[in-house]
Design a protein around this motif. Structure first.
Motif, mmCIF file in Angstrom:
data_model
loop_
_atom_site.group_PDB
_atom_site.id
_atom_site.type_symbol
_atom_site.label_atom_id
_atom_site.label_comp_id
_atom_site.label_asym_id
_atom_site.label_seq_id
_atom_site.Cartn_x
_atom_site.Cartn_y
_atom_site.Cartn_z
ATOM 1 N N ASN A 224 0.861 -1.179 0.000
ATOM 2 C CA ASN A 224 0.000 0.000 0.000
ATOM 3 C C ASN A 224 0.905 1.239 0.000
ATOM 4 O O ASN A 224 1.853 1.316 0.793
ATOM 5 N N ILE A 225 0.573 2.169 -0.883
ATOM 6 C CA ILE A 225 1.364 3.395 -0.971
ATOM 7 C C ILE A 225 0.488 4.554 -0.519
ATOM 8 O O ILE A 225 -0.553 4.828 -1.134
ATOM 9 N N TYR A 237 5.578 3.415 -7.285
ATOM 10 C CA TYR A 237 5.236 2.012 -7.562
ATOM 11 C C TYR A 237 6.057 1.480 -8.748
ATOM 12 O O TYR A 237 6.568 0.346 -8.703
ATOM 13 N N GLN A 238 6.167 2.252 -9.814
ATOM 14 C CA GLN A 238 6.909 1.812 -11.003
ATOM 15 C C GLN A 238 8.370 1.507 -10.667
ATOM 16 O O GLN A 238 8.946 0.540 -11.178
ATOM 17 N N MET A 252 -1.671 -0.913 -4.031
ATOM 18 C CA MET A 252 -2.794 0.011 -3.948
ATOM 19 C C MET A 252 -2.236 1.365 -3.507
ATOM 20 O O MET A 252 -1.363 1.445 -2.632
ATOM 21 N N THR A 253 -2.755 2.443 -4.116
ATOM 22 C CA THR A 253 -2.301 3.792 -3.734
ATOM 23 C C THR A 253 -3.431 4.525 -3.041
ATOM 24 O O THR A 253 -4.605 4.412 -3.433
ATOM 25 N N TYR A 254 -3.067 5.304 -2.039
ATOM 26 C CA TYR A 254 -4.033 6.073 -1.264
ATOM 27 C C TYR A 254 -3.545 7.531 -1.195
ATOM 28 O O TYR A 254 -2.363 7.785 -0.898
ATOM 29 N N GLU A 262 3.574 0.520 2.845
ATOM 30 C CA GLU A 262 3.279 -0.532 3.824
ATOM 31 C C GLU A 262 3.103 -1.870 3.115
ATOM 32 O O GLU A 262 2.410 -1.962 2.092
ATOM 33 N N LEU A 263 3.772 -2.892 3.613
ATOM 34 C CA LEU A 263 3.591 -4.243 3.081
ATOM 35 C C LEU A 263 2.316 -4.836 3.680
ATOM 36 O O LEU A 263 2.129 -4.826 4.909
ATOM 37 N N GLN A 264 1.426 -5.334 2.784
ATOM 38 C CA GLN A 264 0.165 -5.893 3.267
ATOM 39 C C GLN A 264 0.424 -7.240 3.949
ATOM 40 O O GLN A 264 1.168 -8.079 3.439
ATOM 41 N N GLN A 265 -0.226 -7.375 5.080
ATOM 42 C CA GLN A 265 -0.090 -8.628 5.799
ATOM 43 C C GLN A 265 -1.133 -9.617 5.295
ATOM 44 O O GLN A 265 -2.308 -9.289 5.146
ATOM 45 N N ASP A 266 -0.732 -10.854 4.992
ATOM 46 C CA ASP A 266 -1.646 -11.888 4.512
ATOM 47 C C ASP A 266 -2.494 -12.427 5.660
ATOM 48 O O ASP A 266 -2.073 -12.493 6.803
#
Length: 266
Positions: A224-225, A237-238, A252-254, A262-266
Protein backbone atom coordinates in the motif's frame (compact mmCIF):
# COMPACT_ATOMS: atom_id res chain seq x y z
CA UNK A 1 98.10 154.20 -26.77
CA UNK A 2 100.62 151.98 -28.38
CA UNK A 3 99.75 149.57 -31.08
CA UNK A 4 100.90 146.59 -28.97
CA UNK A 5 98.57 147.51 -26.09
CA UNK A 6 95.52 147.73 -28.38
CA UNK A 7 96.25 144.24 -29.77
CA UNK A 8 96.51 142.81 -26.25
CA UNK A 9 93.12 144.24 -25.21
CA UNK A 10 91.42 142.80 -28.30
CA UNK A 11 92.90 139.38 -27.55
CA UNK A 12 91.59 139.49 -23.94
CA UNK A 13 88.05 140.42 -25.05
CA UNK A 14 88.05 137.60 -27.59
CA UNK A 15 89.16 134.97 -25.10
CA UNK A 16 86.57 136.11 -22.57
CA UNK A 17 83.75 135.69 -25.10
CA UNK A 18 84.98 132.24 -26.04
CA UNK A 19 84.98 131.07 -22.44
CA UNK A 20 81.25 131.94 -22.13
CA UNK A 21 80.42 129.60 -24.98
CA UNK A 22 82.54 126.66 -23.78
CA UNK A 23 80.37 123.60 -22.53
CA UNK A 24 81.11 122.04 -19.16
CA UNK A 25 83.69 119.30 -19.17
CA UNK A 26 82.71 115.61 -19.03
CA UNK A 27 83.77 115.45 -15.39
CA UNK A 28 80.72 117.45 -14.34
CA UNK A 29 78.31 115.14 -16.20
CA UNK A 30 77.36 111.80 -14.51
CA UNK A 31 78.54 108.84 -16.49
CA UNK A 32 75.61 106.49 -17.27
CA UNK A 33 76.13 103.03 -15.78
CA UNK A 34 75.13 101.12 -18.85
CA UNK A 35 76.87 97.91 -17.89
CA UNK A 36 75.33 97.71 -14.40
CA UNK A 37 71.84 98.34 -15.76
CA UNK A 38 72.21 95.48 -18.22
CA UNK A 39 73.49 93.07 -15.57
CA UNK A 40 70.80 93.78 -12.96
CA UNK A 41 67.92 91.23 -13.15
CA UNK A 42 64.37 92.42 -13.42
CA UNK A 43 62.68 92.67 -10.09
CA UNK A 44 59.43 90.71 -9.74
CA UNK A 45 56.61 92.65 -8.26
CA UNK A 46 56.00 91.50 -4.71
CA UNK A 47 52.28 92.01 -5.15
CA UNK A 48 51.84 89.19 -7.70
CA UNK A 49 52.23 86.20 -5.29
CA UNK A 50 49.81 87.85 -2.89
CA UNK A 51 47.35 88.32 -5.70
CA UNK A 52 47.71 84.63 -6.70
CA UNK A 53 47.11 83.50 -3.11
CA UNK A 54 43.98 85.61 -2.95
CA UNK A 55 42.68 83.98 -6.13
CA UNK A 56 43.35 80.48 -4.74
CA UNK A 57 41.58 81.34 -1.51
CA UNK A 58 38.53 82.53 -3.42
CA UNK A 59 38.54 79.33 -5.50
CA UNK A 60 38.79 77.20 -2.34
CA UNK A 61 35.80 79.01 -0.87
CA UNK A 62 33.85 78.19 -3.99
CA UNK A 63 34.78 74.46 -3.72
CA UNK A 64 33.93 74.11 0.00
CA UNK A 65 30.29 75.03 -0.06
CA UNK A 66 28.80 76.14 3.20
CA UNK A 67 25.64 74.13 3.99
CA UNK A 68 22.43 76.07 3.82
CA UNK A 69 20.04 76.24 6.76
CA UNK A 70 17.86 73.61 5.07
CA UNK A 71 20.84 71.28 4.60
CA UNK A 72 21.99 71.76 8.20
CA UNK A 73 18.62 70.57 9.50
CA UNK A 74 18.83 67.47 7.31
CA UNK A 75 22.36 66.73 8.52
CA UNK A 76 21.26 67.13 12.14
CA UNK A 77 18.42 64.65 11.60
CA UNK A 78 20.84 62.11 10.14
CA UNK A 79 23.28 62.61 13.02
CA UNK A 80 20.50 62.01 15.57
CA UNK A 81 19.39 58.94 13.62
CA UNK A 82 22.89 57.48 13.65
CA UNK A 83 23.17 58.09 17.39
CA UNK A 84 19.83 56.37 18.01
CA UNK A 85 20.89 53.47 15.77
CA UNK A 86 24.09 52.98 17.76
CA UNK A 87 22.00 52.81 20.94
CA UNK A 88 19.50 50.39 19.28
CA UNK A 89 16.62 52.82 19.62
CA UNK A 90 15.24 51.53 16.35
CA UNK A 91 11.47 52.14 16.59
CA UNK A 92 11.11 53.31 20.17
CA UNK A 93 10.62 55.69 21.90
CA UNK A 94 8.01 56.96 19.47
CA UNK A 95 9.41 60.50 19.38
CA UNK A 96 13.12 59.63 19.58
CA UNK A 97 14.17 56.68 17.40
CA UNK A 98 16.47 55.99 14.48
CA UNK A 99 13.71 55.19 11.98
CA UNK A 100 11.92 58.47 12.76
CA UNK A 101 15.02 60.59 12.13
CA UNK A 102 16.11 58.77 8.96
CA UNK A 103 12.62 58.86 7.48
CA UNK A 104 12.39 62.60 8.23
CA UNK A 105 15.76 63.17 6.53
CA UNK A 106 14.60 61.23 3.46
CA UNK A 107 11.41 63.28 3.40
CA UNK A 108 13.51 66.43 3.13
CA UNK A 109 16.16 64.95 0.82
CA UNK A 110 14.86 61.87 -1.05
CA UNK A 111 17.68 59.51 -1.96
CA UNK A 112 20.06 60.83 0.70
CA UNK A 113 22.81 58.19 0.94
CA UNK A 114 23.43 58.33 4.69
CA UNK A 115 19.74 58.25 5.53
CA UNK A 116 19.15 55.33 3.13
CA UNK A 117 22.05 53.44 4.69
CA UNK A 118 20.53 54.05 8.12
CA UNK A 119 17.19 52.56 7.05
CA UNK A 120 18.99 49.49 5.63
CA UNK A 121 20.91 49.07 8.87
CA UNK A 122 17.68 49.00 10.89
CA UNK A 123 16.21 46.32 8.60
CA UNK A 124 19.41 44.25 8.87
CA UNK A 125 19.29 44.34 12.66
CA UNK A 126 15.67 43.19 12.78
CA UNK A 127 16.20 40.38 10.25
CA UNK A 128 19.20 39.10 12.20
CA UNK A 129 17.20 39.17 15.43
CA UNK A 130 14.43 37.26 13.62
CA UNK A 131 16.91 34.57 12.55
CA UNK A 132 18.33 34.19 16.06
CA UNK A 133 14.82 33.82 17.44
CA UNK A 134 14.02 31.18 14.81
CA UNK A 135 17.15 29.25 15.73
CA UNK A 136 15.86 29.20 19.30
CA UNK A 137 12.51 27.97 17.89
CA UNK A 138 10.80 31.13 19.13
CA UNK A 139 8.90 31.63 15.88
CA UNK A 140 6.40 34.08 17.34
CA UNK A 141 9.16 36.51 18.24
CA UNK A 142 10.87 35.82 14.93
CA UNK A 143 7.71 36.80 13.04
CA UNK A 144 7.39 39.96 15.14
CA UNK A 145 10.91 41.07 14.27
CA UNK A 146 10.18 40.57 10.56
CA UNK A 147 7.06 42.73 10.94
CA UNK A 148 9.18 45.47 12.49
CA UNK A 149 11.55 45.26 9.54
CA UNK A 150 8.65 45.54 7.09
CA UNK A 151 7.35 48.62 8.89
CA UNK A 152 10.70 50.30 8.23
CA UNK A 153 11.05 49.32 4.57
CA UNK A 154 8.61 46.75 3.17
CA UNK A 155 10.47 46.68 -0.16
CA UNK A 156 13.81 45.55 1.26
CA UNK A 157 14.61 42.18 -0.41
CA UNK A 158 16.48 40.92 2.65
CA UNK A 159 13.16 40.64 4.50
CA UNK A 160 11.71 38.25 1.92
CA UNK A 161 14.95 36.28 1.87
CA UNK A 162 15.03 35.91 5.65
CA UNK A 163 11.34 35.05 5.79
CA UNK A 164 11.88 32.18 3.34
CA UNK A 165 14.92 31.03 5.28
CA UNK A 166 13.00 30.94 8.55
CA UNK A 167 10.03 29.23 6.93
CA UNK A 168 12.30 26.54 5.52
CA UNK A 169 13.91 25.94 8.90
CA UNK A 170 10.55 25.80 10.61
CA UNK A 171 9.32 23.29 8.04
CA UNK A 172 12.38 21.13 8.58
CA UNK A 173 11.87 21.30 12.33
CA UNK A 174 8.23 20.25 12.01
CA UNK A 175 9.08 17.43 9.59
CA UNK A 176 11.79 16.14 11.86
CA UNK A 177 9.40 16.26 14.79
CA UNK A 178 6.68 14.48 12.83
CA UNK A 179 9.15 11.92 11.54
CA UNK A 180 10.31 11.08 15.04
CA UNK A 181 6.75 10.65 16.30
CA UNK A 182 5.71 8.58 13.28
CA UNK A 183 8.78 6.36 13.52
CA UNK A 184 7.84 5.48 17.06
CA UNK A 185 4.40 4.39 15.82
CA UNK A 186 5.60 2.43 12.77
CA UNK A 187 4.80 -1.23 12.69
CA UNK A 188 6.76 -4.00 11.05
CA UNK A 189 6.57 -3.73 7.28
CA UNK A 190 5.90 0.02 7.30
CA UNK A 191 8.45 2.39 5.68
CA UNK A 192 8.36 6.14 6.07
CA UNK A 193 9.85 8.09 3.15
CA UNK A 194 10.94 11.76 2.85
CA UNK A 195 8.19 14.10 1.65
CA UNK A 196 10.67 15.62 -0.80
CA UNK A 197 11.74 12.22 -2.11
CA UNK A 198 11.46 13.11 -5.78
CA UNK A 199 13.48 16.30 -5.40
CA UNK A 200 16.48 14.19 -4.38
CA UNK A 201 19.07 12.70 -6.71
CA UNK A 202 18.42 9.31 -8.32
CA UNK A 203 21.00 7.73 -6.04
CA UNK A 204 19.30 9.11 -2.93
CA UNK A 205 15.85 8.02 -4.12
CA UNK A 206 17.02 4.43 -4.58
CA UNK A 207 18.79 4.47 -1.23
CA UNK A 208 15.48 5.33 0.48
CA UNK A 209 13.43 2.77 -1.46
CA UNK A 210 15.89 -0.16 -1.47
CA UNK A 211 14.80 -1.62 1.90
CA UNK A 212 11.22 -1.78 0.57
CA UNK A 213 12.36 -3.50 -2.63
CA UNK A 214 14.41 -6.07 -0.74
CA UNK A 215 11.55 -6.95 1.61
CA UNK A 216 8.96 -7.16 -1.19
CA UNK A 217 11.25 -9.40 -3.23
CA UNK A 218 11.76 -11.62 -0.20
CA UNK A 219 8.17 -11.91 1.01
CA UNK A 220 6.36 -11.36 -2.35
CA UNK A 221 3.82 -9.27 -0.47
CA UNK A 222 1.66 -6.62 -2.11
CA UNK A 223 2.05 -3.05 -0.94
CA UNK A 224 0.00 0.00 0.00
CA UNK A 225 1.36 3.40 -0.97
CA UNK A 226 0.19 6.40 1.08
CA UNK A 227 1.20 9.54 -0.80
CA UNK A 228 -0.34 13.03 -1.20
CA UNK A 229 0.50 13.27 -4.91
CA UNK A 230 -1.06 10.62 -7.16
CA UNK A 231 1.50 11.05 -9.94
CA UNK A 232 4.38 10.59 -7.51
CA UNK A 233 2.64 7.59 -5.95
CA UNK A 234 2.44 5.86 -9.36
CA UNK A 235 6.09 6.71 -10.05
CA UNK A 236 7.07 5.22 -6.71
CA UNK A 237 5.24 2.01 -7.56
CA UNK A 238 6.91 1.81 -11.00
CA UNK A 239 10.37 2.10 -9.43
CA UNK A 240 9.64 -0.66 -6.89
CA UNK A 241 8.04 -2.94 -9.48
CA UNK A 242 10.89 -2.48 -11.98
CA UNK A 243 13.44 -3.50 -9.35
CA UNK A 244 11.60 -6.71 -8.41
CA UNK A 245 12.25 -8.93 -11.42
CA UNK A 246 10.83 -12.26 -10.17
CA UNK A 247 7.15 -11.22 -10.23
CA UNK A 248 4.81 -8.31 -10.74
CA UNK A 249 4.29 -6.36 -7.54
CA UNK A 250 0.69 -5.72 -6.61
CA UNK A 251 -0.08 -2.35 -5.07
CA UNK A 252 -2.79 0.01 -3.95
CA UNK A 253 -2.30 3.79 -3.73
CA UNK A 254 -4.03 6.07 -1.26
CA UNK A 255 -4.13 9.85 -1.42
CA UNK A 256 -2.83 10.54 2.06
CA UNK A 257 -0.02 12.71 3.37
CA UNK A 258 1.70 9.90 5.24
CA UNK A 259 4.57 9.48 2.75
CA UNK A 260 4.67 5.83 3.63
CA UNK A 261 4.81 2.41 1.98
CA UNK A 262 3.28 -0.53 3.82
CA UNK A 263 3.59 -4.24 3.08
CA UNK A 264 0.16 -5.89 3.27
CA UNK A 265 -0.09 -8.63 5.80
CA UNK A 266 -1.65 -11.89 4.51
Amino acid sequence: MSKNLVSFLIAVVFLTGCQGNVKPTQKSQPVPKIQSQQAAPKQVSASKPAASAAVLTQQAKKVVKTPTAFERITLNLIAMGEEALAEERLLTPVDDNANLYFQAALGRDPGNFRASQGISAIVDIYTQWAWKAAQSKDYAKSAQYLEYARSVNPEDPSITEMSSRIKSQRGNTNRNSNTQSVKKALKEGQYLLPSNLFSLSEKEILANIQPIIDNVAKTQQSINIYWPNDKEARLLYQIINSRVTEFRVRAMTYNRADNMVELQQD
